[in-house]
Write an enzyme that holds these catalytic residues in place. Sequence first.
Site, PDB file in Angstrom:
ATOM      1  CD  GLU A   1      -2.057   2.250   1.352  1.00 48.53           C
ATOM      2  OE1 GLU A   1      -0.929   2.767   1.356  1.00 48.53           O
ATOM      3  OE2 GLU A   1      -3.074   2.890   1.605  1.00 48.53           O
TER       4      GLU A   1
ATOM      5  CB  CYS B   1      -1.727   6.991   1.240  1.00 47.20           C
ATOM      6  SG  CYS B   1      -0.093   6.672   1.921  1.00 47.20           S
TER       7      CYS B   1
END
Length: 451
Positions: free
Chosen positions: A225, A259
């Site tokens: 990720e 993010c």
Amino acid sequence: MATNPFTGSVIEQYPALNAEQASERIGDARNAFAQWSNTSIAERAKVLRAVATNMRENKQHLAQLMALEMGKPIKEGEAEVEKAAGCAEHYAEHAHAYLASQTLPSDASHSYICYQPLGTLLGILPWNAPVWLAFRYLVPALMAGNTCVIKHDPNVPASAQAIVDAFMVPGAPANIVVNLPINTPQIEAVIRDPRIVGVSFTGSSVAGRKVAAIAGSEIKPVVLELGGSDPCIVMADADLDKAADIATLSRIINAGQSCIAAKRIIVEASVYEDFTERLRQRLAKLTLGDPLQRETDIGPLARADLRDNLASQVTQTLDAGARCVFQSEVPAGDGFFYPVTLLADVSPDMCAFREETFGPVMVVTAAENIDQALQLANDTDYGLGAAIWSSNADYIQRAINELQAGQVAVNGIVKTDSRLPSGGIKGSGIGRELGPQGIREFVNAKQVWIK
């Protein structure tokens, strides 16, 4: 060494493990695998429910640790702990269904797929959501029957140990989760350790490539990720006030250090100036300050180098011709604050459009129509999340089909949810976390054929 980003002062020195100590910790987790993998899913669920209870009982302590170590406002830290506890409860309830054997037709009398744990996993975790990102890795892996090693970021050493301590509950075998505080140069040896059978990494795309290369050379599965530069498209027919509220919230959560934050706001030209002003008004109301105070909306960035890099990105963007619509004041003192900033007229060749900005900087770009909006949204090396605000069904369906991202939010915020898979494409990662897909990343999907 842990540093308080609000004061700039050292909290405490935390020594890293040497190679021998690290090997012993990995061995502890590996030795726990036999017992843990042979417990039933129902027994694992009891442990995870106890962990959730333990987390809620210690919510204030965990939130304070995050505020002190990486600057998360206390009210956000408490919500993060609640979300992590909810993740444990979700998988305790649903893991049995997610891992149920699947019958498939074939020439056998009975053929099916069963899902079995792999062994001991390594999770390499970042500082920006210390508790949630750890639980997002740990909970599905544990409910599948794996044991877990966590190598947390050196910015959050006390938080890392508190996370491991949360799994010391009645009924839990020792060492199903172990803490591995090591220095970055030691990570490669840990990934290559034959007792580690898979790696979950959350962090930058640069570091993710290195982790993937090492794991790949050992033929070990990885979930990555990585970074994101998420677009948020706002069309003229949208509910502009609601869109401005959510875009602002998405961008400033955790001082913009997320993010999946809305980083590039792409607005239809006919409402561009209007919407930019709505954003300015909302950003101007935010309070920067001590993360331990409940009135604080935005705390400091986690480190001085992160603040300095963000400042450089903004300067480069302004030098290239962007317009600074708003920039807040920052608190006096030695904290690692960066002002809340709104940049308009940002074009695709500018730094803040091309690079991920990790902090409270919002970038606005105009698009003539849905075609150009989608083109701008996809003009990035990243592909984590994306959003569109519109009441036009055709625009919405086009966005769902054409946006190059692992998840798309329609008239809402891009977020992670234990019930739904999360992850990216392109430079934003490999694999999925959460939901039924997440729990199956680190299992052996074994085919069984019976005549």
